[in-house]
Structures are given as C-alpha cells and as structure tokens.
Design a protein around this motif. Structure first.
Motif, PDB file in Angstrom:
ATOM      1  N   LYS A  37      31.849  48.674  39.470  1.00  0.00           N
ATOM      2  CA  LYS A  37      32.277  48.124  38.142  1.00  0.00           C
ATOM      3  C   LYS A  37      33.036  47.031  38.128  1.00  0.00           C
ATOM      4  O   LYS A  37      32.767  45.875  37.503  1.00  0.00           O
ATOM      5  N   ALA A  38      34.147  47.012  39.183  1.00  0.00           N
ATOM      6  CA  ALA A  38      34.838  45.843  39.317  1.00  0.00           C
ATOM      7  C   ALA A  38      34.266  44.307  39.862  1.00  0.00           C
ATOM      8  O   ALA A  38      34.289  43.467  39.482  1.00  0.00           O
ATOM      9  N   GLU A  39      33.165  44.693  40.961  1.00  0.00           N
ATOM     10  CA  GLU A  39      32.541  43.681  41.510  1.00  0.00           C
ATOM     11  C   GLU A  39      31.437  43.152  40.313  1.00  0.00           C
ATOM     12  O   GLU A  39      31.400  41.875  40.389  1.00  0.00           O
ATOM     13  N   LEU A  40      30.896  43.810  39.555  1.00  0.00           N
ATOM     14  CA  LEU A  40      30.161  43.629  38.700  1.00  0.00           C
ATOM     15  C   LEU A  40      30.644  42.713  37.529  1.00  0.00           C
ATOM     16  O   LEU A  40      30.210  41.590  37.057  1.00  0.00           O
ATOM     17  N   ALA A  41      32.002  43.025  37.174  1.00  0.00           N
ATOM     18  CA  ALA A  41      32.904  42.169  36.233  1.00  0.00           C
ATOM     19  C   ALA A  41      33.237  40.628  36.984  1.00  0.00           C
ATOM     20  O   ALA A  41      32.906  39.608  36.226  1.00  0.00           O
ATOM     21  N   ASP A  42      33.336  40.826  38.226  1.00  0.00           N
ATOM     22  CA  ASP A  42      33.612  39.489  38.961  1.00  0.00           C
ATOM     23  C   ASP A  42      32.455  38.526  38.980  1.00  0.00           C
ATOM     24  O   ASP A  42      32.403  37.373  38.730  1.00  0.00           O
ATOM     25  N   ILE A  43      31.061  39.306  39.359  1.00  0.00           N
ATOM     26  CA  ILE A  43      29.818  38.482  39.279  1.00  0.00           C
ATOM     27  C   ILE A  43      29.740  38.049  37.850  1.00  0.00           C
ATOM     28  O   ILE A  43      29.296  36.905  37.919  1.00  0.00           O
ATOM     29  N   ASN A  44      29.810  38.701  36.954  1.00  0.00           N
ATOM     30  CA  ASN A  44      29.557  38.365  35.634  1.00  0.00           C
ATOM     31  C   ASN A  44      30.520  37.163  35.111  1.00  0.00           C
ATOM     32  O   ASN A  44      30.022  36.193  34.407  1.00  0.00           O
ATOM     33  N   SER A  45      31.745  37.057  35.444  1.00  0.00           N
ATOM     34  CA  SER A  45      32.453  36.069  35.153  1.00  0.00           C
ATOM     35  C   SER A  45      32.187  34.752  36.174  1.00  0.00           C
ATOM     36  O   SER A  45      32.164  33.743  35.510  1.00  0.00           O
ATOM     37  N   ALA A  46      31.590  35.040  37.387  1.00  0.00           N
ATOM     38  CA  ALA A  46      31.249  33.874  38.078  1.00  0.00           C
ATOM     39  C   ALA A  46      30.005  33.311  37.462  1.00  0.00           C
ATOM     40  O   ALA A  46      29.735  32.161  37.232  1.00  0.00           O
ATOM     41  N   ILE A  47      29.068  33.988  36.953  1.00  0.00           N
ATOM     42  CA  ILE A  47      27.804  33.522  36.336  1.00  0.00           C
ATOM     43  C   ILE A  47      28.148  32.738  34.923  1.00  0.00           C
ATOM     44  O   ILE A  47      27.552  31.950  34.584  1.00  0.00           O
ATOM     45  N   GLN A  57      35.694  25.958  39.767  1.00  0.00           N
ATOM     46  CA  GLN A  57      36.966  25.488  39.758  1.00  0.00           C
ATOM     47  C   GLN A  57      38.201  26.512  39.764  1.00  0.00           C
ATOM     48  O   GLN A  57      38.124  27.824  39.335  1.00  0.00           O
ATOM     49  N   CYS A  58      39.336  26.366  40.235  1.00  0.00           N
ATOM     50  CA  CYS A  58      40.428  27.240  40.403  1.00  0.00           C
ATOM     51  C   CYS A  58      40.722  27.732  39.181  1.00  0.00           C
ATOM     52  O   CYS A  58      41.037  26.660  38.101  1.00  0.00           O
ATOM     53  N   GLU A  59      40.904  28.773  38.639  1.00  0.00           N
ATOM     54  CA  GLU A  59      41.393  29.138  37.213  1.00  0.00           C
ATOM     55  C   GLU A  59      42.707  29.017  37.004  1.00  0.00           C
ATOM     56  O   GLU A  59      43.025  28.771  35.770  1.00  0.00           O
ATOM     57  N   PRO A  74      31.612  33.672  46.527  1.00  0.00           N
ATOM     58  CA  PRO A  74      31.203  33.222  45.178  1.00  0.00           C
ATOM     59  C   PRO A  74      31.882  33.643  43.972  1.00  0.00           C
ATOM     60  O   PRO A  74      32.030  32.799  43.052  1.00  0.00           O
ATOM     61  N   THR A  75      32.452  34.539  44.179  1.00  0.00           N
ATOM     62  CA  THR A  75      33.228  35.090  42.863  1.00  0.00           C
ATOM     63  C   THR A  75      34.759  35.075  43.162  1.00  0.00           C
ATOM     64  O   THR A  75      35.564  35.333  42.197  1.00  0.00           O
TER      65      THR A  75
END
Length: 98
Positions: A37-47, A57-59, A74-75
C-alpha cells in the motif's frame, strides 16, 4: 514527455496494476500488505506528477532530480531522500552520476 520519462511512466502504470491485483487477492500477510500500500501510494504520486508536468522535480526545492537517479527510483520525492539512500547504497551516490 521525453522517451525516458515515457518509459518510466509506462513502467509505473504497469507496476501499479500489478500491486493492485496483488492487493485484491488478499493472500498476502498483513506486514506485506502495508508495504504494498505504501509503494502504491508512492507510485500514484509519481503518476500524478507526470500528469501535472512536475515529474522529476524535488518536492522541497523545486530543483530537478538527476535522470540517472529517476531511472533507478522513479518514485523518489526529493533530493533530501538521497541522503537516506547513501546509507543503503554500496558506494557514494555522488560517484554514480559522474
């Protein structure tokens, strides 16, 4: 979107689908479910960053993260995250970009 970014975007979407399918099966142990779930959240953020034109870009600073680092992770969200990576990486990250 350049060719490298397009490739990463497609890989992120594929990985997202695989994780979602795995979570739907619910045959994983609870500790693994939380990691997925944590990895999925990071992927959704990258997408989402791709869709907003902010991928890479650095947040924190807004600076661009080196492409070589994005290819590996990539995340990644910020340049500060590289400080944590150096603990796990076998050689200094600064040498990876030379």
């Amino acid at each position: 979107m350049n060719a490298m970014q397009e490739k990463l975007f497609l890989e992120l979407r594929q990985t997202k689908e695989e994780i979602e399918n795995s979570l739907q099966k619910k045959q994983k142990q609870s500790w693994l479910t939380s990691i997925l779930k944590a990895e999925l959240a990071d992927i959704n953020s990258a997408i989402q960053k791709f869709e907003e034109g902010k991928f890479g870009q650095c947040e924190t600073s807004g600076e661009f993260i080196p492409e070589d680092l994005l290819k590996m992770i990539p995340t990644i969200k910020s340049l500060k995250d590289t400080e944590d990576l150096e603990y796990y990486y076998k050689k200094p990250l600064s040498s990876a970009f030379l």
